[in-house]
Enzyme design. Sequence first.
Site, short mmCIF file in Angstrom:
data_model
loop_
_atom_site.label_atom_id
_atom_site.label_comp_id
_atom_site.label_asym_id
_atom_site.label_seq_id
_atom_site.Cartn_x
_atom_site.Cartn_y
_atom_site.Cartn_z
N ARG A 66 37.65 44.08 30.39
CA ARG A 66 38.58 44.19 31.49
C ARG A 66 39.89 43.61 30.52
NH1 ARG A 66 35.16 43.95 35.76
NH2 ARG A 66 33.67 42.97 35.40
N ASN A 102 45.90 47.21 43.32
CA ASN A 102 44.49 47.08 42.52
C ASN A 102 43.83 48.02 42.33
OD1 ASN A 102 42.39 45.64 42.03
ND2 ASN A 102 42.60 44.05 43.19
N TYR A 138 35.64 36.59 42.91
CA TYR A 138 36.89 37.08 43.91
C TYR A 138 36.68 36.64 45.36
CZ TYR A 138 35.75 40.92 40.97
OH TYR A 138 35.49 41.78 39.78
N GLU A 170 51.05 45.80 39.48
CA GLU A 170 49.42 46.02 39.45
C GLU A 170 49.16 44.50 39.92
OE1 GLU A 170 48.58 47.11 35.19
OE2 GLU A 170 46.35 45.22 35.44
N ASP A 196 48.92 58.34 34.77
CA ASP A 196 49.83 58.87 34.51
C ASP A 196 50.22 59.85 36.37
OD1 ASP A 196 49.71 60.26 32.05
OD2 ASP A 196 48.48 61.47 32.40
N HIS A 222 45.41 41.92 40.74
CA HIS A 222 44.19 41.74 40.38
C HIS A 222 43.46 40.02 40.71
CE1 HIS A 222 43.11 44.64 37.87
NE2 HIS A 222 44.88 44.10 36.65
N ALA A 248 37.98 48.58 39.07
CA ALA A 248 37.50 48.98 37.04
C ALA A 248 38.17 50.27 36.95
CB ALA A 248 36.13 49.22 37.71
N HIS A 304 40.62 49.57 34.07
CA HIS A 304 39.91 49.66 32.37
C HIS A 304 40.19 51.30 31.80
CE1 HIS A 304 39.96 45.56 33.53
NE2 HIS A 304 39.03 46.00 34.69
N ARG A 338 37.97 37.29 30.95
CA ARG A 338 36.58 37.36 31.60
C ARG A 338 35.87 38.82 30.34
NH1 ARG A 338 36.96 40.24 37.06
NH2 ARG A 338 34.15 40.65 36.93
N ARG A 356 31.43 40.37 47.60
CA ARG A 356 30.67 40.66 46.09
C ARG A 356 31.16 39.79 45.20
NH1 ARG A 356 35.05 44.22 43.47
NH2 ARG A 356 33.88 44.86 41.18
N PRO A 368 37.80 51.07 43.77
CA PRO A 368 37.08 50.76 44.09
C PRO A 368 35.89 49.50 43.90
CG PRO A 368 37.11 51.39 41.62
CD PRO A 368 37.61 51.58 42.56
N ASN A 369 35.50 49.29 44.99
CA ASN A 369 34.13 48.30 45.19
C ASN A 369 35.00 47.38 45.79
OD1 ASN A 369 32.24 48.75 44.02
ND2 ASN A 369 33.39 49.56 42.08
N SER A 404 41.14 38.93 39.85
CA SER A 404 40.55 37.28 38.48
C SER A 404 41.38 37.87 38.13
CB SER A 404 38.75 37.81 39.04
OG SER A 404 39.05 39.13 38.20
#
Length: 145
Positions: A111, A74, A24, A98, A87, A100, A77, A80, A107, A19, A11-12, A102
Amino acid sequence: MTRKILILNGPNLNLLGTREPEVYGTATLDDIVAGLVITAGERAELRHVQSNNEGELIEAIHQARDTSDGIVFNPGAFTHTSIALRDAVSGVEIPVVETHLSNVHAREEFRHTSYLTAVCVGVVAGFGANSYTLALEALLAHLDG
Ligand code: DQA
């Protein structure tokens, strides 16, 4: 051997470029994916999926079991919050890195927790758009054994 790699964004991340650029960076998701295609060269064929919807991300992970050798992921959110994505990753048994932009550990405290890390082969965080390049290199090296 040409690997098949799924680049999966949650998302986002479709808003990258505009953004919170101070967090970012200014690269768009298209810029990042175009850079990854160059990095991959002949070594890997990339497919890219971005979704703001948890269920669609789960479906993409399930599909990757039969179509991809690994995933650069990625989760945004959902990192978290989502036991369902965790799963899905542990259910498909293909390596997931994984990723990211940032440094999530530098942070807000919420997070610092990831539901995904324990079921991924590794994590790259904090290097901006370069996190994806490093994650792809790490995934290809992992697949090469
Ligand atoms: C992010 C970090 C997450 O905490 C955040 O919710 C994102 C982006 C990153 O790439 O730094 O959406 O995954």
